[in-house]
Design a protein around this motif. Structure first.
Motif, PDB file in Angstrom:
ATOM      1  N   UNK A 572       0.648  -1.322   0.117  1.00  0.00           N
ATOM      2  CA  UNK A 572      -0.066   0.059  -0.108  1.00  0.00           C
ATOM      3  C   UNK A 572       0.904   1.091   0.011  1.00  0.00           C
ATOM      4  N   UNK A 573       0.751   1.941  -1.103  1.00  0.00           N
ATOM      5  CA  UNK A 573       1.623   3.378  -1.212  1.00  0.00           C
ATOM      6  C   UNK A 573       0.665   4.535  -1.227  1.00  0.00           C
ATOM      7  N   UNK A 574       0.954   5.468  -0.449  1.00  0.00           N
ATOM      8  CA  UNK A 574       0.245   6.736  -0.208  1.00  0.00           C
ATOM      9  C   UNK A 574       0.765   7.698  -0.541  1.00  0.00           C
ATOM     10  N   UNK A 575       0.352   8.721  -1.334  1.00  0.00           N
ATOM     11  CA  UNK A 575       0.819  10.024  -1.615  1.00  0.00           C
ATOM     12  C   UNK A 575       0.000  11.232  -0.901  1.00  0.00           C
ATOM     13  N   UNK A 576       0.256  11.437   0.245  1.00  0.00           N
ATOM     14  CA  UNK A 576      -0.531  12.402   1.001  1.00  0.00           C
ATOM     15  C   UNK A 576      -0.525  13.889   0.671  1.00  0.00           C
ATOM     16  N   UNK A 577      -1.612  14.536   0.383  1.00  0.00           N
ATOM     17  CA  UNK A 577      -1.787  16.016   0.157  1.00  0.00           C
ATOM     18  C   UNK A 577      -2.986  16.398   0.956  1.00  0.00           C
ATOM     19  N   UNK A 578      -3.145  17.639   1.061  1.00  0.00           N
ATOM     20  CA  UNK A 578      -4.462  18.191   1.654  1.00  0.00           C
ATOM     21  C   UNK A 578      -5.612  18.097   0.444  1.00  0.00           C
ATOM     22  N   UNK A 579      -6.559  17.369   1.110  1.00  0.00           N
ATOM     23  CA  UNK A 579      -7.894  17.008   0.253  1.00  0.00           C
ATOM     24  C   UNK A 579      -9.170  17.672   1.397  1.00  0.00           C
ATOM     25  N   UNK A 580     -10.244  17.722   0.529  1.00  0.00           N
ATOM     26  CA  UNK A 580     -11.394  18.177   1.103  1.00  0.00           C
ATOM     27  C   UNK A 580     -12.420  16.890   1.463  1.00  0.00           C
ATOM     28  N   UNK A 581     -12.611  16.655   2.783  1.00  0.00           N
ATOM     29  CA  UNK A 581     -13.131  15.348   3.187  1.00  0.00           C
ATOM     30  C   UNK A 581     -14.585  15.567   2.422  1.00  0.00           C
ATOM     31  N   UNK A 582     -15.356  16.508   2.377  1.00  0.00           N
ATOM     32  CA  UNK A 582     -16.779  16.403   1.784  1.00  0.00           C
ATOM     33  C   UNK A 582     -16.744  16.179   0.345  1.00  0.00           C
ATOM     34  N   UNK A 583     -15.724  16.624  -0.262  1.00  0.00           N
ATOM     35  CA  UNK A 583     -15.533  16.620  -1.785  1.00  0.00           C
ATOM     36  C   UNK A 583     -15.284  14.978  -2.136  1.00  0.00           C
ATOM     37  N   UNK A 584     -14.524  14.417  -1.338  1.00  0.00           N
ATOM     38  CA  UNK A 584     -14.223  13.166  -1.704  1.00  0.00           C
ATOM     39  C   UNK A 584     -15.237  12.226  -1.397  1.00  0.00           C
ATOM     40  N   UNK A 585     -16.249  12.373  -0.286  1.00  0.00           N
ATOM     41  CA  UNK A 585     -17.007  11.672  -0.103  1.00  0.00           C
ATOM     42  C   UNK A 585     -18.212  11.712  -0.895  1.00  0.00           C
ATOM     43  N   UNK A 586     -18.518  12.900  -1.412  1.00  0.00           N
ATOM     44  CA  UNK A 586     -19.402  13.007  -2.602  1.00  0.00           C
ATOM     45  C   UNK A 586     -19.076  12.321  -3.676  1.00  0.00           C
ATOM     46  N   UNK A 587     -17.853  12.307  -4.185  1.00  0.00           N
ATOM     47  CA  UNK A 587     -17.341  11.814  -5.383  1.00  0.00           C
ATOM     48  C   UNK A 587     -17.588  10.212  -5.107  1.00  0.00           C
ATOM     49  N   UNK A 588     -16.979   9.662  -3.819  1.00  0.00           N
ATOM     50  CA  UNK A 588     -17.209   8.168  -3.745  1.00  0.00           C
ATOM     51  C   UNK A 588     -18.658   7.668  -3.842  1.00  0.00           C
ATOM     52  N   UNK A 589     -19.636   8.491  -3.304  1.00  0.00           N
ATOM     53  CA  UNK A 589     -20.765   8.377  -3.397  1.00  0.00           C
ATOM     54  C   UNK A 589     -21.320   7.894  -4.791  1.00  0.00           C
ATOM     55  N   UNK A 590     -20.886   8.631  -5.622  1.00  0.00           N
ATOM     56  CA  UNK A 590     -21.495   8.325  -6.846  1.00  0.00           C
ATOM     57  C   UNK A 590     -20.963   7.181  -7.690  1.00  0.00           C
ATOM     58  N   UNK A 591     -19.833   6.574  -7.118  1.00  0.00           N
ATOM     59  CA  UNK A 591     -19.336   5.395  -7.703  1.00  0.00           C
ATOM     60  C   UNK A 591     -20.035   3.871  -7.162  1.00  0.00           C
ATOM     61  N   UNK A 592     -21.057   4.395  -6.438  1.00  0.00           N
ATOM     62  CA  UNK A 592     -21.464   3.018  -5.445  1.00  0.00           C
ATOM     63  C   UNK A 592     -22.843   2.741  -5.803  1.00  0.00           C
TER      64      UNK A 592
END
Length: 710
Positions: A572-592
């Motif tokens: 598991x590789x990660x590349x951390x950076x500042x992200x808006x939690x709300x934007x990521x959650x809404x985007x993930x919801x559209x894929x389910x």
């Protein structure tokens, strides 16, 4: 369907004949311009390239040459031929290798038939792009022959105060920021929109005076570009007459503002240099060939405790007690204009105290008289750090020898100065043998020039980490991870390197790669064939059993996707950076597939996370809530102290089972048992803590803490 572009001849290379045949069928359905021929291996494909192929579509994993090797062979003789790598074996490494080899597009095989519409679109776009480029190149070549020698623009305009342009050619946009069409259409008017307002009246009068006698005119004036930049122009023109009547003005315009800019830049540079000289944090002085200080800056006066007038006329050896007049004169005599020297000295303050300095001296020429610019920096703190580092080195030398990892000290000439006991034991050489060697002797896979570049590029602060292979005296090759940093050792700057054996990690990576290859290639291809054949069968007959078969195919695809995700989590590789939690959650919801479920967002701000991994975490939590929460479940993402929480109002998870949900394979229904395991691994990779508790409405609540904010 539009057939204006003509037939597109595609050569599909795949060792799976059934899949190749199915792909050809669906491509023809998607676009009747596409004509598909197939080849089972790279050698067969190469032999058919001269038959008039517009695009090559190839698998990656094939007997004999791989898809990448086929791409390299195609690029050798057909550098512009579109080539699409269409493979079930997808990874960042393969994608990177394909891009480096010049692939036109990269597409991973998926379940279902919707992928063929995507593939057909990629083929058409790639071929039409090449054809358009070829047509454009022919047209551009003809145009370039006409305007290549124009260092500006030619024009024809009406003799009116606003100078409306009828025709413009050449470097129109480079000069003005506007394209030629805008001027010719009248959207932009030369006299009203481009010519500088302060120069309009004078420009009109001078041109009218010249053309009154049917003469030519030459004028200089300013314009304002589309971006608001002011430029100086030189223009030469004449009137155009028909039946003794003036019908137009024709001429040539070019940019002459560079001379103006050079003069202004010189003035600005002089001002900046003066400001830098006086405001520099370093001590600066300029002295002549006799060592007499002409110009001391404010920092030098402050550090030495003298007024500026006191330092002017002082000899440099009167403030630098480490040199004398003879040695200083000898150094200056050997310096040519532009030469520089660096050395360390010791400055004496007005009160008699001293401090160490690093001195940089450069010879400059002014009015045929040699002058010397001296920049000095107080290195008292650096000397203290060096003494402390030397003390630490002595205290920790025995500790280093007790480390299990190999440790060695390397000088800038790539030679070992010291090695620890583990290096002697691991590499099989005696300490005396190793001290006569260097990194190039134990790194057979690394080019000596690359080693030299790594040493030269060592950061002054921080650690440089990379992987390589060490070869023991017996010829055994050991993969290692090297961590290197600069230290002071016995009075000189050297490199301390620690080598950690990563054989076990590399073996795990190989096993995971093999597993992913089997899943993505050996399982995905026959499943794609089965899915495609099922759709064809559904067109020919109607049976209640076909729906169950389709459900089983969808389930198998989901299982394969989950297995691939889980395999990749092994590294598991990660590349951390500042992200808006709300934007990521809404985007993930559209894929389910959420059916009647509802998402509520009660989270604000940003966190430091890998956006792709955070999306994966939300997708698995949302999918779990929808699958187990029943119709109309509501999922809420909210802020909590130290992180965020994901809560649903479903039936929840019994307390007795909450410690098991993050284990691989755990499931209470028909799921794969990998979703929540992946959630736990993503949290662990970020250094977060995850806790499963009951929500306020009795559902499941996943709390993530230890989350870093930007």
């Amino acid at each position: 369907m539009d057939d204006s572009g003509g037939t597109i001849r595609v050569l599909h290379v795949d060792d799976d004949a059934d899949l190749a045949d199915l792909t050809a069928t669906y491509l023809r359905r998607e676009n009747d311009r596409i004509a598909v021929e197939t080849a089972e291996n790279a050698d067969e494909a190469l032999g058919r390239l001269d038959e008039g192929v517009d695009c090559v579509v190839a698998d990656y994993d094939m007997p004999g040459r791989s898809g990448i090797e086929l791409l390299e062979a195609v690029r050798a003789d057909h550098p512009d031929l579109p080539f699409i790598l269409y493979t079930g074996k997808g990874s960042e490494e393969i994608a990177s290798e394909a891009i480096s080899a010049g692939v036109t597009d990269y597409l991973q095989k998926e379940g279902g038939t919707s992928q063929y519409a995507v593939l057909a679109n990629r083929i058409v776009n790639a071929v039409e792009a090449v054809r358009s480029e070829q047509l454009l190149a022919r047209r551009t070549h003809r145009l370039e022959r006409l305007i290549d020698n124009l260092p500006g623009m030619v024009y024809r305009c009406r003799n009116e105060p606003d100078w409306p342009m009828e025709t413009v050619e050449g470097e129109v946009e480079e000069l003005t920021g506007y394209d030629a069409d805008a001027l010719e259409r009248g959207d932009v008017v030369w006299g009203a929109d481009i010519l500088h307002p302060a120069d309009r009246d004078e420009m009109w009068e001078r041109v009218q005076a010249s053309i009154a006698d049917r003469g030519t005119f030459e004028v200089n004036y300013r314009i304002r570009t589309r971006e608001g930049e002011t430029r100086w122009m030189w223009e030469r023109g004449r009137g155009v007459y028909e039946n003794d009547e003036l019908v137009a003005i024709e001429g040539f315009i070019t940019d002459v503002s560079e001379r103006e800019r050079r003069e202004k830049r010189l003035e600005q540079t002089t001002a900046r240099l003066e400001a830098l000289f006086e405001q520099s944090p370093d001590m600066i002085n300029v002295h002549d060939a006799e060592g007499t200080i002409d110009e001391p800056n404010a920092r030098l006066c402050e550090k030495l405790g003298y007024d500026r007038e006191e330092l002017i006329g002082t000899k440099v050896w009167e403030i630098d007690c480490s040199i004398d007049s003879e040695s200083a004169a000898e150094i200056w005599a050997r310096m040519e204009p532009g030469d520089s020297r660096r050395f360390e000295g010791e400055y004496e303050r007005a009160d008699g105290s001293t401090f160490p300095v690093e001195v940089h001296i450069r010879r400059i020429e002014a009015d045929d008289e040699p002058l010397y610019a001296v920049i000095s920096r107080d290195i008292t703190e650096r000397r203290q750090r060096e003494r402390e580092l030397e003390r630490v080195r002595e205290e920790h030398e025995e500790l280093i020898n007790g480390m299990n990892d190999t440790v060695w000290v390397i000088n800038t000439d790539a030679e070992f100065l010291a090695v620890n006991d583990a290096a002697v034991e691991r590499l099989g050489y005696s300490r005396e043998e190793l001290l006569g060697m260097g990194p190039r002797d134990i790194n057979p896979e690394t080019d000596p020039d690359e080693i030299a570049a790594l040493i030269e590029g060592m950061p002054e602060d921080g650690t440089q980490v990379f992987e390589t292979v060490h070869e023991t005296k017996d010829g055994e090759r050991i993969p290692v991870e090297i961590s290197s940093s600069l230290i002071r050792y016995r009075g000189e700057t050297v490199i301390l390197s620690v080598g950690r054996d990563i054989s076990a990690r590399k073996e795990r990576e190989r096993r995971l790669e093999r597993f992913a290859s089997i899943v993505s290639h050996d399982l995905r291809n026959p499943l794609n064939v089965a899915s495609g054949r099922l759709e064809l069968a559904a067109e020919e007959c109607n049976s209640e059993h076909l729906g169950h078969v389709a459900d089983a195919h969808e389930r198998m695809n989901a299982l394969i996707d989950t297995l691939l995700d889980l395999a990749r989590e092994g590294e598991l590789a990660i590349d951390p950076a500042p992200v808006a939690v709300a934007d990521v959650a809404e985007s993930a919801w559209t894929t389910v597939a959420t059916d009647d479920a509802e998402l509520r967002i009660a989270v604000e701000g940003t966190i430091v996370a890998d956006r792709s991994r955070l999306t994966q975490l939300f997708e698995n939590l949302f999918r779990n809530a929808v699958e187990h929460g029943g119709p109309g479940v509501t999922v809420t993402v909210a802020d909590i102290d130290g992180g965020f929480a994901v809560t649903d109002d479903g039936p929840g998870i019994p307390e007795s089972e909450r410690d098991s949900v993050f284990e691989t394979g755990y499931t209470t229904g028909e799921g794969t048992g990998f979703g929540l395991s992946i959630v736990g691994q993503v949290a662990e990779a970020h250094g977060w803590s995850v806790r499963l508790v009951a929500g306020e409405d009795g559902g499941a609540r996943f709390e993530f803490t230890g989350v870093e904010e930007p």
